[in-house]
Motif scaffolding. Structure first.
Motif, mmCIF file in Angstrom:
data_model
loop_
_atom_site.group_PDB
_atom_site.id
_atom_site.type_symbol
_atom_site.label_atom_id
_atom_site.label_comp_id
_atom_site.label_asym_id
_atom_site.label_seq_id
_atom_site.Cartn_x
_atom_site.Cartn_y
_atom_site.Cartn_z
ATOM 1 N N LEU A 26 -6.358 29.404 -18.018
ATOM 2 C CA LEU A 26 -4.934 29.694 -18.126
ATOM 3 C C LEU A 26 -4.710 31.194 -18.164
ATOM 4 N N LEU A 28 -2.384 34.148 -19.712
ATOM 5 C CA LEU A 28 -1.471 34.423 -20.817
ATOM 6 C C LEU A 28 -0.830 35.782 -20.595
ATOM 7 N N VAL A 62 -3.029 27.429 -26.013
ATOM 8 C CA VAL A 62 -1.594 27.528 -26.291
ATOM 9 C C VAL A 62 -1.374 28.071 -27.707
ATOM 10 N N ALA A 65 -2.099 31.748 -27.668
ATOM 11 C CA ALA A 65 -0.985 32.476 -27.046
ATOM 12 C C ALA A 65 0.139 32.684 -28.054
ATOM 13 N N VAL A 72 2.000 31.192 -22.057
ATOM 14 C CA VAL A 72 1.127 30.684 -20.990
ATOM 15 C C VAL A 72 1.950 30.786 -19.714
#
Ligand SMILES: [Zn+2]
Length: 128
Positions: A26, A28, A62, A65, A72
């Motif tokens: 992912l 960020l 998540v 983040a 995200v």
């Protein structure tokens, strides 16, 4: 979408380490600026050709983040066997409208804003 060269090199290194399987993770950041790269285990049954980020693998990213005060802002995965473009499955598997998907090969990072079934390529730029 902007990256630093250092962030790009993290994705290249993760892609190389996972080869011949696809690496994934992912992105960020804030707005269109990627500030952190997260690598996540590829839980697809055919990881040489596909990727899957399981919800329980994404959840700690998540949370991190949120702790960092960033969002995200997209996902990334590698194509060790090419091509440097999204596949039909990549687009169909995108979690929501407007999600950014990056494809990493040995030579390039490209990005698309995906609203299944469409994907529009966006510019990737490097900042200091
Ligand atoms: Zn793909």
């Amino acid at each position: 979408m902007t990256f630093t060269r250092g962030l790009q090199s993290i994705m290249f290194a993760a892609a190389s380490a996972a080869n011949p399987e696809e690496a994934c993770g992912l992105l960020l950041g804030l707005g269109t600026d990627v500030l952190f790269i997260a690598a996540v285990v590829n839980s697809h049954r055919q990881p040489e050709r596909h990727f899957r980020i399981a919800p329980d693998a994404a959840a700690p990213v998540v949370r991190e983040a949120m702790r960092l005060g960033v969002d995200v802002i997209g996902g990334w995965h590698s194509h060790p066997h090419g091509p440097p473009t999204l596949s039909r499955d990549d687009i169909a598997g995108t979690p929501g409208a407007g999600f950014v998907q990056c494809v990493v090969t040995a030579e390039s990072v490209r990005a698309w804003t995906v609203t299944p079934p469409t994907a529009v390529e966006i510019a990737v730029a490097f900042r200091r």
